[in-house]
Design an enzyme around this catalytic site. Structure first.
Site, PDB file in Angstrom:
ATOM      1  N   ASP A 127       0.870  -1.158   0.000  1.00 10.34           N
ATOM      2  CA  ASP A 127       0.000   0.000   0.000  1.00 10.34           C
ATOM      3  C   ASP A 127       0.922   1.227   0.000  1.00 10.34           C
ATOM      4  O   ASP A 127       2.141   1.084   0.148  1.00 10.34           O
ATOM      5  CB  ASP A 127      -0.880  -0.044   1.259  1.00 10.34           C
ATOM      6  CG  ASP A 127      -1.688   1.213   1.462  1.00 10.34           C
ATOM      7  OD1 ASP A 127      -2.291   1.692   0.483  1.00 10.34           O
ATOM      8  OD2 ASP A 127      -1.708   1.729   2.591  1.00 10.34           O
TER       9      ASP A 127
ATOM     10  N   ASP B 190      -0.153   5.086   1.185  1.00 14.96           N
ATOM     11  CA  ASP B 190      -0.395   6.002   2.300  1.00 14.96           C
ATOM     12  C   ASP B 190      -0.313   5.267   3.635  1.00 14.96           C
ATOM     13  O   ASP B 190      -0.912   4.197   3.810  1.00 14.96           O
ATOM     14  CB  ASP B 190      -1.779   6.646   2.172  1.00 14.96           C
ATOM     15  CG  ASP B 190      -1.874   7.568   0.969  1.00 14.96           C
ATOM     16  OD1 ASP B 190      -0.832   8.085   0.527  1.00 14.96           O
ATOM     17  OD2 ASP B 190      -3.000   7.770   0.466  1.00 14.96           O
TER      18      ASP B 190
END
Length: 255
Positions: free
Chosen positions: A28, A30
């Protein structure tokens, strides 16, 4: 864009991966690669360091990419330039140990990113930190600066099948798409998939992993909490090894 996470079980200590087979590291972005949220980080560029409530209060009512387009339109109207946006992003720090992880991932691992951010943000941050060339593929919302200097973002997709992920991107589907494409073209079949994330939408791809795979939820974030809930129910929905991380060097030790 190409180059472009009866008393409940605790997290187990991961066994090192000694397999010579091709493997896949999925990140991922963020709160995983970077320590904060890229979208809300640029809100500080608004007047008085914030975005008007009339825009930010629409969260939950609009597709996230549509809300962010409102943000980018507002910033453009305020005279915010592409350079100001990119300089703001360049000031973002990577999560603890993430630079060490990205520089030292074993050669048998491909690295891909699956993120609800956007292509401009991710590429610029990775280039700023000198790790863009380490990434094999990025699944995210397409974006570009138009001829007037306004940042334009469009949804990666508009899916309705997955209730866990945002409508603009099902992370489980993106992971499956990549794995199937690599196997289908005969380039490689991954012997192990390692998924690293933090949020609720990172739970979807975790359901698609098997017993030879691993999940690294960031400690103290939503993904870890949701996995613990599932484990307490003693269901077999999560088959992969689960190891919480605070510093990404933990992930490198596993790889």
């Amino acid at each position: 864009m190409k180059k472009s996470k009866a008393g409940g079980s605790k997290h187990r200590k991961a066994a090192p991966n000694k397999s010579p087979d091709a493997c896949l590291l999925v990140l991922d972005f963020d709160h995983t690669v970077v320590d904060k949220n890229t979208d809300t980080f640029v809100w500080k560029l608004g007047e008085n360091g914030k975005i008007p409530d009339s825009i930010s209060s629409a969260h939950g009512e609009k597709l996230w990419t549509h809300l962010m387009q409102d943000v980018f339109d507002y910033l453009h109207q305020q005279g915010c330039t592409p350079k100001q946006i990119l300089d703001c992003l360049a000031s973002m720090k990577l999560a603890p140990g993430m630079d060490t992880l990205l520089y030292n991932v074993p050669e048998n691992y491909d690295i891909i990113i699956i993120s609800d951010s956007n292509a401009v943000f991710i590429q610029h941050i990775l280039e700023t930190h000198g790790v863009f060339d380490r990434i094999a593929h990025i699944f995210t919302n397409p974006a570009n600066f138009d001829e007037d200097g306004r940042l334009v973002v469009t949804p990666f997709t508009e899916q309705t099948a997955c209730d866990i992920c945002e409508k603009n991107l099902c992370k489980g589907d993106a992971l499956k798409m990549h794995v199937d494409r690599m196997a289908g073209t005969g380039r490689k079949k991954y012997g192990r998939v390692v998924y690293v994330g933090d949020g609720l939408n990172d739970l979807c791809p975790c359901f698609k992993l098997g017993k030879n795979d691993a999940i690294f939820p960031r400690s103290g974030f939503r993904l870890e909490e949701e996995i613990k809930k599932i484990q307490r129910k003693k269901k077999e929905e999560i088959q992969a090894e689960v190891v919480a991380w605070q510093d990404a060097s933990t992930i490198l030790e596993y790889l």
